[in-house]
Motif scaffolding. Structure first.
Motif, PDB file in Angstrom:
ATOM      1  N   TYR A  58      39.244  23.254  11.608  1.00 34.23           N
ATOM      2  CA  TYR A  58      40.675  23.706  10.162  1.00 34.23           C
ATOM      3  C   TYR A  58      40.379  25.118  10.016  1.00 34.23           C
ATOM      4  CZ  TYR A  58      41.838  18.778   8.717  1.00 34.23           C
ATOM      5  OH  TYR A  58      42.418  17.254   8.153  1.00 34.23           O
ATOM      6  N   PHE A  59      39.376  25.794   9.901  1.00 37.18           N
ATOM      7  CA  PHE A  59      39.523  26.952   9.487  1.00 37.18           C
ATOM      8  C   PHE A  59      39.605  27.703  10.893  1.00 37.18           C
ATOM      9  CE2 PHE A  59      37.214  26.281   5.794  1.00 37.18           C
ATOM     10  CZ  PHE A  59      37.820  25.914   4.705  1.00 37.18           C
ATOM     11  N   GLY A  60      39.454  27.249  12.070  1.00 34.12           N
ATOM     12  CA  GLY A  60      39.964  28.314  13.255  1.00 34.12           C
ATOM     13  C   GLY A  60      41.951  28.341  13.980  1.00 34.12           C
ATOM     14  N   PRO A  61      41.810  27.126  14.679  1.00 31.05           N
ATOM     15  CA  PRO A  61      43.263  27.886  14.676  1.00 31.05           C
ATOM     16  C   PRO A  61      44.589  27.412  14.346  1.00 31.05           C
ATOM     17  CG  PRO A  61      41.416  25.953  16.625  1.00 31.05           C
ATOM     18  CD  PRO A  61      40.848  26.007  15.125  1.00 31.05           C
ATOM     19  N   THR A  62      43.746  25.854  13.340  1.00 29.57           N
ATOM     20  CA  THR A  62      45.200  26.176  11.782  1.00 29.57           C
ATOM     21  C   THR A  62      45.184  27.396  11.114  1.00 29.57           C
ATOM     22  OG1 THR A  62      43.882  23.952  10.994  1.00 29.57           O
ATOM     23  CG2 THR A  62      44.991  25.477   9.333  1.00 29.57           C
ATOM     24  N   PHE A  63      44.430  28.168  11.589  1.00 32.50           N
ATOM     25  CA  PHE A  63      45.164  29.868  11.454  1.00 32.50           C
ATOM     26  C   PHE A  63      45.012  31.277  12.480  1.00 32.50           C
ATOM     27  CE2 PHE A  63      43.445  28.218   7.408  1.00 32.50           C
ATOM     28  CZ  PHE A  63      45.288  28.046   6.530  1.00 32.50           C
ATOM     29  N   ASP A  64      45.290  30.215  13.682  1.00 32.89           N
ATOM     30  CA  ASP A  64      45.385  31.482  14.603  1.00 32.89           C
ATOM     31  C   ASP A  64      43.850  31.734  14.957  1.00 32.89           C
ATOM     32  OD1 ASP A  64      46.418  32.066  17.157  1.00 32.89           O
ATOM     33  OD2 ASP A  64      47.486  33.603  16.029  1.00 32.89           O
ATOM     34  N   ARG A  65      43.036  31.703  14.427  1.00 32.10           N
ATOM     35  CA  ARG A  65      41.806  32.450  14.414  1.00 32.10           C
ATOM     36  C   ARG A  65      41.338  31.162  15.639  1.00 32.10           C
ATOM     37  NH1 ARG A  65      40.832  36.405  10.853  1.00 32.10           N
ATOM     38  NH2 ARG A  65      37.901  35.877  10.851  1.00 32.10           N
ATOM     39  N   PRO A  66      41.289  31.602  16.584  1.00 28.18           N
ATOM     40  CA  PRO A  66      40.146  30.928  17.103  1.00 28.18           C
ATOM     41  C   PRO A  66      38.361  30.866  17.830  1.00 28.18           C
ATOM     42  CG  PRO A  66      41.139  32.538  19.030  1.00 28.18           C
ATOM     43  CD  PRO A  66      41.591  32.226  17.663  1.00 28.18           C
ATOM     44  N   HIS A  67      38.106  30.009  17.998  1.00 26.28           N
ATOM     45  CA  HIS A  67      36.478  30.055  17.773  1.00 26.28           C
ATOM     46  C   HIS A  67      36.303  29.943  19.032  1.00 26.28           C
ATOM     47  CE1 HIS A  67      36.750  26.168  18.216  1.00 26.28           C
ATOM     48  NE2 HIS A  67      37.074  25.247  17.310  1.00 26.28           N
ATOM     49  N   ASP A  68      34.875  30.068  19.574  1.00 30.36           N
ATOM     50  CA  ASP A  68      33.721  29.821  20.932  1.00 30.36           C
ATOM     51  C   ASP A  68      33.743  28.605  20.979  1.00 30.36           C
ATOM     52  OD1 ASP A  68      35.097  32.493  21.747  1.00 30.36           O
ATOM     53  OD2 ASP A  68      33.838  33.440  20.846  1.00 30.36           O
ATOM     54  N   GLU A  69      33.383  27.631  20.283  1.00 30.32           N
ATOM     55  CA  GLU A  69      32.494  26.165  20.085  1.00 30.32           C
ATOM     56  C   GLU A  69      33.429  25.396  21.546  1.00 30.32           C
ATOM     57  OE1 GLU A  69      29.907  25.986  19.245  1.00 30.32           O
ATOM     58  OE2 GLU A  69      29.186  28.044  18.146  1.00 30.32           O
ATOM     59  N   VAL A  70      32.400  24.492  22.258  1.00 25.85           N
ATOM     60  CA  VAL A  70      33.138  24.169  22.922  1.00 25.85           C
ATOM     61  C   VAL A  70      32.341  22.817  22.408  1.00 25.85           C
ATOM     62  CG1 VAL A  70      32.666  22.494  25.126  1.00 25.85           C
ATOM     63  CG2 VAL A  70      32.567  24.698  24.955  1.00 25.85           C
ATOM     64  N   LEU A  71      34.155  21.666  22.052  1.00 23.64           N
ATOM     65  CA  LEU A  71      33.605  20.338  21.625  1.00 23.64           C
ATOM     66  C   LEU A  71      34.179  19.431  21.924  1.00 23.64           C
ATOM     67  CD1 LEU A  71      35.049  22.060  17.762  1.00 23.64           C
ATOM     68  CD2 LEU A  71      32.590  21.890  18.394  1.00 23.64           C
ATOM     69  N   PRO A  72      33.165  18.547  22.552  1.00 20.08           N
ATOM     70  CA  PRO A  72      33.527  17.254  23.679  1.00 20.08           C
ATOM     71  C   PRO A  72      33.910  16.251  23.005  1.00 20.08           C
ATOM     72  CG  PRO A  72      31.555  17.954  23.475  1.00 20.08           C
ATOM     73  CD  PRO A  72      31.737  18.974  22.964  1.00 20.08           C
ATOM     74  N   TRP A  73      33.601  16.539  21.542  1.00 17.94           N
ATOM     75  CA  TRP A  73      33.186  15.197  21.368  1.00 17.94           C
ATOM     76  C   TRP A  73      34.937  15.414  20.506  1.00 17.94           C
ATOM     77  CZ3 TRP A  73      30.117  18.623  19.122  1.00 17.94           C
ATOM     78  CH2 TRP A  73      28.972  19.613  19.821  1.00 17.94           C
ATOM     79  N   ILE A  74      35.480  15.752  19.972  1.00 20.75           N
ATOM     80  CA  ILE A  74      36.791  15.825  19.558  1.00 20.75           C
ATOM     81  C   ILE A  74      38.422  15.545  20.494  1.00 20.75           C
ATOM     82  CG2 ILE A  74      35.978  16.690  17.374  1.00 20.75           C
ATOM     83  CD1 ILE A  74      37.965  19.263  18.126  1.00 20.75           C
ATOM     84  N   ALA A  75      38.106  15.882  21.927  1.00 18.41           N
ATOM     85  CA  ALA A  75      38.628  15.643  23.049  1.00 18.41           C
ATOM     86  C   ALA A  75      38.730  14.292  23.091  1.00 18.41           C
ATOM     87  CB  ALA A  75      37.721  15.734  24.482  1.00 18.41           C
ATOM     88  N   GLU A  76      40.709  14.132  23.359  1.00 17.49           N
ATOM     89  CA  GLU A  76      41.209  13.341  23.792  1.00 17.49           C
ATOM     90  C   GLU A  76      40.605  11.669  24.151  1.00 17.49           C
ATOM     91  OE1 GLU A  76      45.494  13.295  24.110  1.00 17.49           O
ATOM     92  OE2 GLU A  76      46.083  15.678  23.314  1.00 17.49           O
ATOM     93  N   ASP A  77      40.136  12.279  24.879  1.00 17.77           N
ATOM     94  CA  ASP A  77      39.161  11.032  26.448  1.00 17.77           C
ATOM     95  C   ASP A  77      38.275  10.691  25.858  1.00 17.77           C
ATOM     96  OD1 ASP A  77      38.211  13.960  26.825  1.00 17.77           O
ATOM     97  OD2 ASP A  77      38.386  13.265  29.223  1.00 17.77           O
ATOM     98  N   ALA A  78      37.643  11.788  24.557  1.00 18.92           N
ATOM     99  CA  ALA A  78      36.262  10.685  24.055  1.00 18.92           C
ATOM    100  C   ALA A  78      35.981   9.732  23.661  1.00 18.92           C
ATOM    101  CB  ALA A  78      35.930  12.025  22.451  1.00 18.92           C
ATOM    102  N   GLU A  79      34.788   9.088  23.565  1.00 16.60           N
ATOM    103  CA  GLU A  79      35.007   8.106  22.349  1.00 16.60           C
ATOM    104  C   GLU A  79      35.291   8.460  21.361  1.00 16.60           C
ATOM    105  OE1 GLU A  79      31.239   6.854  21.389  1.00 16.60           O
ATOM    106  OE2 GLU A  79      30.256   7.291  23.847  1.00 16.60           O
ATOM    107  N   PRO A  80      35.791   6.489  21.081  1.00 18.03           N
ATOM    108  CA  PRO A  80      35.983   7.097  19.078  1.00 18.03           C
ATOM    109  C   PRO A  80      34.404   6.979  18.372  1.00 18.03           C
ATOM    110  CG  PRO A  80      36.809   4.700  19.929  1.00 18.03           C
ATOM    111  CD  PRO A  80      36.349   5.338  21.126  1.00 18.03           C
ATOM    112  N   ASN A  81      34.734   7.755  17.425  1.00 19.33           N
ATOM    113  CA  ASN A  81      33.010   8.500  16.960  1.00 19.33           C
ATOM    114  C   ASN A  81      32.648   9.452  17.557  1.00 19.33           C
ATOM    115  OD1 ASN A  81      34.890   7.622  14.603  1.00 19.33           O
ATOM    116  ND2 ASN A  81      33.361   5.386  14.021  1.00 19.33           N
ATOM    117  N   ALA A  82      32.816  10.172  18.818  1.00 17.94           N
ATOM    118  CA  ALA A  82      32.155  10.693  19.592  1.00 17.94           C
ATOM    119  C   ALA A  82      30.677  11.499  18.460  1.00 17.94           C
ATOM    120  CB  ALA A  82      32.348  11.038  20.029  1.00 17.94           C
ATOM    121  N   ASP A  83      31.943  12.013  17.405  1.00 18.43           N
ATOM    122  CA  ASP A  83      31.906  13.491  16.627  1.00 18.43           C
ATOM    123  C   ASP A  83      30.723  12.927  15.171  1.00 18.43           C
ATOM    124  OD1 ASP A  83      33.857  12.140  15.325  1.00 18.43           O
ATOM    125  OD2 ASP A  83      33.845  14.020  13.714  1.00 18.43           O
ATOM    126  N   MET A  84      30.892  11.414  14.915  1.00 19.57           N
ATOM    127  CA  MET A  84      29.714  10.891  14.155  1.00 19.57           C
ATOM    128  C   MET A  84      28.372  10.512  14.400  1.00 19.57           C
ATOM    129  SD  MET A  84      31.841  11.167  11.382  1.00 19.57           S
ATOM    130  CE  MET A  84      31.860  10.272   9.835  1.00 19.57           C
TER     131      MET A  84
END
Length: 197
Positions: A58-84
């Motif tokens: 929300y505070f990164g790409p939303t405002f064109d302010r990219p972050h350097d974190e790799v978040l595989p849990w939110i990728a389209e092919d991630a299992e459901p609720n992988a970030d939970m």
């Protein structure tokens, strides 16, 4: 902090919710910080992981302010609720560190932009045009919602409840008072059920 400054007020409420969430992890074992305590799997460290991801997006790409974190849990092919939830291969320190970095990134965005700065939440589709103010409100609500979940989960683990160590914000009294209070509520609920026929 400026008196009656809307951005400072929003930021203060967001920080209070963030701090309340992290306080729920204090003093817990690896098991207790991760174990699911609701039928849908709600767990404390998973809530922190989820909110770290949400703040980064929300505070990164939303405002064109990219972050350097790799978040595989939110990728389209991630299992459901992988970030939970947090598997054993991800350490508690990693997740708390991710949340700290997400907060720092979000705080930099908040500091750099005015409240009316425009943004675009890609996953909101046609309703994705936002301002920093709207995202700050959204994240404060989102964080408070999950801090409320964390309140209940922590109370189920060891009985600790409240907003923070110095402010339980619960009223009431000691354990005996709460047992009597709980019994009164249970009795009232049974009486209401019986009266409803």
């Amino acid at each position: 902090m400026k008196p009656n400054d809307p951005k400072d007020d929003l930021h203060r409420y967001l920080n209070a919710a963030r701090d309340a969430l992290l306080w729920k992890l204090e003093g817990l074992s690896e098991y207790d910080s991760r174990r699911p305590l609701t039928p849908t799997g709600t767990n404390l460290l998973g809530l922190v992981k989820h909110l770290a991801c949400v703040e980064l997006e929300y505070f990164g790409p939303t405002f064109d302010r990219p972050h350097d974190e790799v978040l595989p849990w939110i990728a389209e092919d991630a299992e459901p609720n992988a970030d939970m939830w947090v598997p054993a291969t991800e350490s508690r320190e990693e997740i708390v560190g991710l949340y700290a970095r997400a907060r720092a990134h979000a705080d930099a965005t908040i500091e750099a932009l005015p409240l009316d700065a425009p943004g675009q939440v890609a996953w909101w589709g046609d309703t994705g045009r936002v301002t920093l103010q709207r995202i700050m409100l959204h994240m404060t609500a989102e964080t408070n919602r999950h801090a409320g979940h964390a309140d209940i989960v922590r109370e189920l683990i060891d009985g600790r409840a409240g907003m923070r160590e110095s402010n339980s914000n619960l009223g009431g009294g000691d354990e005996a008072w709460y047992q009597e209070y709980w019994t009164r509520l249970e009795t009232s609920a049974k009486e209401a059920q019986a009266a409803s026929g």
